[in-house]
Design a protein around this motif. Structure first.
Motif, PDB file in Angstrom:
ATOM      1  N   HIS A 172       0.840  -1.211   0.000  1.00 24.44           N
ATOM      2  CA  HIS A 172       0.000   0.000   0.000  1.00 24.44           C
ATOM      3  C   HIS A 172       0.873   1.259   0.000  1.00 24.44           C
ATOM      4  O   HIS A 172       0.646   2.195  -0.781  1.00 24.44           O
ATOM      5  CB  HIS A 172      -0.925  -0.012   1.223  1.00 24.44           C
ATOM      6  CG  HIS A 172      -1.742   1.220   1.356  1.00 24.44           C
ATOM      7  ND1 HIS A 172      -2.898   1.432   0.617  1.00 24.44           N
ATOM      8  CD2 HIS A 172      -1.565   2.339   2.106  1.00 24.44           C
ATOM      9  CE1 HIS A 172      -3.392   2.619   0.930  1.00 24.44           C
ATOM     10  NE2 HIS A 172      -2.603   3.191   1.818  1.00 24.44           N
ATOM     11  N   LYS A 173       1.879   1.262   0.863  1.00 22.28           N
ATOM     12  CA  LYS A 173       2.703   2.468   0.995  1.00 22.28           C
ATOM     13  C   LYS A 173       3.548   2.699  -0.269  1.00 22.28           C
ATOM     14  O   LYS A 173       3.795   3.835  -0.657  1.00 22.28           O
ATOM     15  CB  LYS A 173       3.588   2.364   2.245  1.00 22.28           C
ATOM     16  CG  LYS A 173       2.773   2.525   3.543  1.00 22.28           C
ATOM     17  CD  LYS A 173       3.618   2.279   4.762  1.00 22.28           C
ATOM     18  CE  LYS A 173       2.781   2.146   6.017  1.00 22.28           C
ATOM     19  NZ  LYS A 173       2.122   3.387   6.431  1.00 22.28           N
ATOM     20  N   ASP A 219       5.233  14.020   2.291  1.00 25.54           N
ATOM     21  CA  ASP A 219       4.611  12.692   2.376  1.00 25.54           C
ATOM     22  C   ASP A 219       5.528  11.611   1.818  1.00 25.54           C
ATOM     23  O   ASP A 219       5.572  10.492   2.329  1.00 25.54           O
ATOM     24  CB  ASP A 219       3.273  12.675   1.621  1.00 25.54           C
ATOM     25  CG  ASP A 219       2.228  13.509   2.339  1.00 25.54           C
ATOM     26  OD1 ASP A 219       2.388  13.713   3.562  1.00 25.54           O
ATOM     27  OD2 ASP A 219       1.273  13.964   1.690  1.00 25.54           O
ATOM     28  N   THR A 261       6.799   8.517   4.062  1.00 26.13           N
ATOM     29  CA  THR A 261       6.389   7.157   3.695  1.00 26.13           C
ATOM     30  C   THR A 261       7.594   6.272   3.398  1.00 26.13           C
ATOM     31  O   THR A 261       7.595   5.078   3.723  1.00 26.13           O
ATOM     32  CB  THR A 261       5.420   7.210   2.485  1.00 26.13           C
ATOM     33  OG1 THR A 261       4.419   8.179   2.769  1.00 26.13           O
ATOM     34  CG2 THR A 261       4.755   5.865   2.251  1.00 26.13           C
ATOM     35  N   GLU A 268       8.610   4.985   6.655  1.00 25.29           N
ATOM     36  CA  GLU A 268       7.711   3.935   7.155  1.00 25.29           C
ATOM     37  C   GLU A 268       7.980   2.604   6.442  1.00 25.29           C
ATOM     38  O   GLU A 268       8.003   1.538   7.067  1.00 25.29           O
ATOM     39  CB  GLU A 268       6.249   4.347   6.939  1.00 25.29           C
ATOM     40  CG  GLU A 268       5.839   5.528   7.814  1.00 25.29           C
ATOM     41  CD  GLU A 268       4.483   6.112   7.402  1.00 25.29           C
ATOM     42  OE1 GLU A 268       3.864   5.613   6.453  1.00 25.29           O
ATOM     43  OE2 GLU A 268       4.068   7.085   8.054  1.00 25.29           O
ATOM     44  N   ILE A 269       8.204   2.679   5.130  1.00 24.71           N
ATOM     45  CA  ILE A 269       8.476   1.440   4.375  1.00 24.71           C
ATOM     46  C   ILE A 269       9.802   0.836   4.837  1.00 24.71           C
ATOM     47  O   ILE A 269       9.916  -0.390   4.999  1.00 24.71           O
ATOM     48  CB  ILE A 269       8.501   1.734   2.851  1.00 24.71           C
ATOM     49  CG1 ILE A 269       7.116   2.195   2.374  1.00 24.71           C
ATOM     50  CG2 ILE A 269       8.943   0.503   2.067  1.00 24.71           C
ATOM     51  CD1 ILE A 269       7.121   2.790   0.965  1.00 24.71           C
TER      52      ILE A 269
END
Ligand code: PRP
Ligand code: URA
Length: 209
Positions: free
Chosen positions: A14-15, A28, A32, A35-36
């Motif tokens: 999704h990311k 963003d 992201t 986060e990944i």
């Protein structure tokens, strides 16, 4: 022989879908990518070895698991690899961080080396090299060779998007290195960019274009 592991976790997929979009802005995109990196790190450290350790809870003595104590290092390939460091450190906060500076010559697509600073005991560490993009493989092959030339032996490579050409180059040059990939793309275009890819990772993380 090392392994090639392509992530199938839904959160990672999704990311990656978010950062591929051309309308995703620097803030963003950068967040992201972090986060990944954290999620890939979680998957890539799945096989770390554990010891049994005896401890005392407030109730009684018991045995718990603890990481076997092999020290780790994170080595981003500058610039874009920097975007993955904080996410990695959230998972393994005690890791030391080295830096390798390489950029691709836009004409020849060959990597040009400009910086290398590693933890003094890097050769004794389990090393995680990070770069969001594995395109021709020139940069990661060269970075890992720089680490091997300095005595490192336990090396893993983590990227977010890979092209088949880059994976092939890595397997040929460094068959001992595990490769963790967020998503495997189709091919490279005539300029050496990954298709469909996400464009220039460094420019998108740092807002330089
Ligand atoms: C990008 C990327 C990789 C390299 C991948 O860096 O971050 O390091 O290209 O391409 P390759 O597999 O064909 O070598 P770039 O050279 O654009 O430098 P930058 O991160 O400083 O922008
Ligand atoms: N480097 C990038 O940043 N993107 C690509 O698609 C290829 C190399």
């Amino acid at each position: 022989m090392g392994n090639v592991i392509i992530m199938d976790h839904p959160l990672i997929q999704h990311k990656i879908g978010l950062i591929r979009r051309k309308e995703t802005g620097t803030k963003d995109f950068r967040q992201t990518i972090g986060e990944i990196a954290m999620l890939i790190c979680y998957e890539a450290t799945r096989n770390l070895q554990l010891d049994d350790v005896e401890i005392e809870t407030p109730i009684c003595k018991t045995k718990v698991k603890a990481l076997k104590g092999k020290k780790m290092a994170i080595v981003p390939i500058l610039r874009a690899g920097l975007g993955m460091v904080d996410g990695m450190l959230q998972m393994i906060p005690a890791a030391k961080v080295g830096h390798i500076g390489l950029y691709r010559d836009p004409q020849t697509l060959k990597p040009i080396e400009y910086y290398c600073k590693l933890p003094a005991d890097c050769a004794e560490r389990e090393v995680f090299v990070v770069d969001p993009m594995l395109a021709t493989g020139g940069s990661s092959v060269a970075a890992i060779q720089m680490l091997k030339d300095r005595g490192c032996r336990n090396i893993h490579f983590m990227c977010i998007i890979a092209a088949p050409e880059g994976v092939k180059a890595m397997r040929e040059a460094h068959p001992d290195v595990d490769i963790y990939i967020g998503a495997m793309d189709e091919k490279l275009n005539d300029h050496g960019y990954i298709v469909p890819g996400l464009g220039d990772a460094g420019d998108r993380i740092f807002g330089t274009k």
